[in-house]
Design a protein around this motif. Structure first.
Motif, mmCIF file in Angstrom:
data_model
loop_
_atom_site.group_PDB
_atom_site.id
_atom_site.type_symbol
_atom_site.label_atom_id
_atom_site.label_comp_id
_atom_site.label_asym_id
_atom_site.label_seq_id
_atom_site.Cartn_x
_atom_site.Cartn_y
_atom_site.Cartn_z
ATOM 1 N N UNK A 66 2.138 -11.992 -5.961
ATOM 2 C CA UNK A 66 2.463 -10.762 -5.367
ATOM 3 C C UNK A 66 3.483 -10.162 -4.327
ATOM 4 N N UNK A 67 4.805 -9.774 -4.425
ATOM 5 C CA UNK A 67 5.543 -9.395 -3.489
ATOM 6 C C UNK A 67 5.324 -8.294 -2.893
ATOM 7 N N UNK A 68 4.784 -8.088 -1.485
ATOM 8 C CA UNK A 68 5.093 -6.946 -1.075
ATOM 9 C C UNK A 68 6.062 -6.429 -0.159
ATOM 10 N N UNK A 69 6.689 -5.553 0.013
ATOM 11 C CA UNK A 69 7.556 -4.176 0.467
ATOM 12 C C UNK A 69 7.730 -3.238 0.954
ATOM 13 N N UNK A 70 7.857 -3.744 1.601
ATOM 14 C CA UNK A 70 7.824 -1.961 3.005
ATOM 15 C C UNK A 70 8.924 -1.195 2.945
ATOM 16 N N UNK A 71 9.037 -0.480 2.084
ATOM 17 C CA UNK A 71 9.792 0.718 2.106
ATOM 18 C C UNK A 71 10.361 1.254 3.578
ATOM 19 N N UNK A 72 9.910 1.704 3.946
ATOM 20 C CA UNK A 72 9.555 2.356 5.194
ATOM 21 C C UNK A 72 8.204 2.228 6.033
ATOM 22 N N UNK A 73 7.759 2.978 7.021
ATOM 23 C CA UNK A 73 6.747 2.013 7.848
ATOM 24 C C UNK A 73 5.839 3.770 6.685
ATOM 25 N N UNK A 74 4.768 2.759 6.394
ATOM 26 C CA UNK A 74 4.043 3.900 5.959
ATOM 27 C C UNK A 74 4.415 4.432 3.841
ATOM 28 N N UNK A 75 4.788 3.362 3.483
ATOM 29 C CA UNK A 75 4.655 3.208 2.218
ATOM 30 C C UNK A 75 5.563 1.754 2.319
ATOM 31 N N UNK A 96 6.178 -0.847 -1.589
ATOM 32 C CA UNK A 96 5.454 -1.152 -2.892
ATOM 33 C C UNK A 96 5.179 -2.380 -3.117
ATOM 34 N N UNK A 97 4.181 -2.687 -4.527
ATOM 35 C CA UNK A 97 3.433 -4.119 -3.979
ATOM 36 C C UNK A 97 4.057 -4.600 -6.325
ATOM 37 N N UNK A 98 4.314 -5.774 -6.301
ATOM 38 C CA UNK A 98 4.456 -5.914 -7.913
ATOM 39 C C UNK A 98 3.510 -7.877 -7.594
ATOM 40 N N UNK A 99 2.723 -6.976 -9.063
ATOM 41 C CA UNK A 99 2.129 -8.598 -9.416
ATOM 42 C C UNK A 99 2.019 -9.136 -10.682
ATOM 43 N N UNK A 100 1.952 -10.425 -10.419
ATOM 44 C CA UNK A 100 1.690 -10.922 -11.725
ATOM 45 C C UNK A 100 0.174 -11.645 -11.431
ATOM 46 N N UNK A 101 -0.868 -11.641 -13.026
ATOM 47 C CA UNK A 101 -2.276 -12.206 -12.378
ATOM 48 C C UNK A 101 -2.458 -13.068 -14.301
ATOM 49 N N UNK A 102 -2.850 -13.972 -13.869
ATOM 50 C CA UNK A 102 -3.342 -15.013 -15.312
ATOM 51 C C UNK A 102 -4.550 -14.731 -15.122
ATOM 52 N N UNK A 103 -5.392 -14.984 -15.846
ATOM 53 C CA UNK A 103 -7.213 -15.197 -16.135
ATOM 54 C C UNK A 103 -7.683 -15.896 -17.044
ATOM 55 N N UNK A 104 -8.617 -17.108 -16.965
ATOM 56 C CA UNK A 104 -8.463 -18.197 -18.081
ATOM 57 C C UNK A 104 -10.521 -17.792 -17.805
ATOM 58 N N UNK A 130 -1.554 -9.848 -16.818
ATOM 59 C CA UNK A 130 -1.038 -8.661 -16.986
ATOM 60 C C UNK A 130 -0.392 -8.236 -15.691
ATOM 61 N N UNK A 131 0.136 -7.683 -15.209
ATOM 62 C CA UNK A 131 0.926 -7.236 -14.259
ATOM 63 C C UNK A 131 0.472 -5.857 -13.617
ATOM 64 N N UNK A 132 0.496 -5.802 -11.713
ATOM 65 C CA UNK A 132 0.491 -4.687 -10.678
ATOM 66 C C UNK A 132 1.637 -3.915 -10.763
ATOM 67 N N UNK A 133 2.343 -2.512 -10.928
ATOM 68 C CA UNK A 133 2.984 -2.513 -9.685
ATOM 69 C C UNK A 133 1.558 -0.525 -8.656
ATOM 70 N N UNK A 134 2.477 -0.640 -7.230
ATOM 71 C CA UNK A 134 1.420 -0.324 -6.987
ATOM 72 C C UNK A 134 2.546 0.751 -6.067
ATOM 73 N N UNK A 135 2.774 2.068 -6.096
ATOM 74 C CA UNK A 135 3.130 2.065 -4.820
ATOM 75 C C UNK A 135 2.020 2.799 -3.484
ATOM 76 N N UNK A 136 1.745 2.383 -2.885
ATOM 77 C CA UNK A 136 0.901 2.907 -1.100
ATOM 78 C C UNK A 136 1.778 3.379 -0.595
ATOM 79 N N UNK A 137 0.564 4.424 0.210
ATOM 80 C CA UNK A 137 1.242 5.685 1.171
ATOM 81 C C UNK A 137 0.234 5.499 1.966
ATOM 82 N N UNK A 138 0.338 5.004 3.165
ATOM 83 C CA UNK A 138 -0.407 4.753 4.408
ATOM 84 C C UNK A 138 -0.099 5.852 5.223
#
Length: 259
Positions: A205-214, A216-224, A250-258
């Motif tokens: 994944x790539x995690x990008x902090x837009x502003x402190x406390x927020x 965005x994470x974009x992730x790709x996953x593979x399972x066998x 699969x993939x995951x898009x997360x918006x995370x606020x702390x």
């Protein structure tokens, strides 16, 4: 209706209490995640960490943590476990112990756990290494005895070879990964995992902090999944997630606020 209905995929799950403990010095009593996972750390900064599972979580604990102040620390924990398979079935608790050595370059950690229900022992060893200020690496290896996890004749509950601690497939499993910080706001995270039954996972994944406390994470996953089609009912030894395909992407898009 309800969670067991094939027509109803959305239902109210209620409120779940994850942490509720009291601490005095190094002594902690209450509800927490298992020390088998918290003391040694989670396998990387990816969202899908459980393609090859590394341990169970919810439990009541009585534990003591010791920090020598020179990089050496240790922990002992008596645990109740949780779930149908994991909750203790007598007055004998599960037992977890761990040691850790931390320095500026990283850390070496080891934990061992005894599952009192199935007389199974599991352990994990982990090395963390800070290569540069930007790049950090880790590797974790787990090994567990089957004990009575496959002994259906003497256990009322079939554990399918996976207990509260040795939850991966087969005796051994491994997890390796890396984090690279491009700058103060952007990082790349990678995890590769596998076990003896040829179950494999890849998450990035790539995690990008837009502003402190927020963030965005974009992730790709593979399972066998190895031995696909063998023991497809329940949390089987072969197919941990009951996936209906041998290979899944699969993939995951997360918006995370702390806050």
């Amino acid at each position: 209706s309800g969670p067991g209905s094939p027509q109803n995929y959305a239902f109210n799950s209620g409120i779940k209490l994850t942490f509720a403990w009291l601490q005095l010095g190094g002594l902690r009593v209450g509800k927490d995640w298992s020390a088998f996972d918290t003391f040694i750390g989670y396998p990387g900064n990816v969202l899908n960490q459980m393609a090859v599972p590394y341990g169970d979580f919810d439990t009541n604990v009585v534990q003591y943590y010791f920090d020598a102040g020179n990089g050496f620390s240790a922990l002992a924990s008596l645990e109740e476990g949780s779930g149908v398979v994991g909750t203790i079935n007598s007055y004998v608790p599960h037992v977890v112990g761990g040691v850790k050595y931390t320095q500026g370059w990283g850390a070496i950690t080891g934990v061992v756990a005894y599952d009192s229900n199935y007389e199974s022992v599991a352990g994990k060893v982990r090395v963390d290494f800070d290569v540069t200020n930007e790049l950090s690496l880790f590797g974790m290896f787990g090994y567990g005895s089957n004990g009575k996890l496959n002994d259906d004749a003497t256990n009322a509950i079939d554990a399918h070879g996976r207990g509260f601690y040795k939850i991966w497939g087969g005796n051994w499993a491994l997890w390796i990964g890396a984090t690279y910080k491009f700058n103060e706001t952007t990082s790349f995270n990678l995890q590769v995992s596998g076990d003896q039954l040829k179950n494999y996972g890849l998450a990035a994944n790539v995690a990008y902090t837009v502003v402190p406390g927020f963030t965005v994470i974009v992730e790709a996953d593979y399972d066998h999944y190895g031995n696909f089609g063998v023991g497809m009912v329940g949390p089987s030894n072969a197919n941990w997630t009951d996936a209906d395909k041998k290979n899944s992407v699969g993939g995951i898009l997360r918006f995370q606020s702390s806050f």
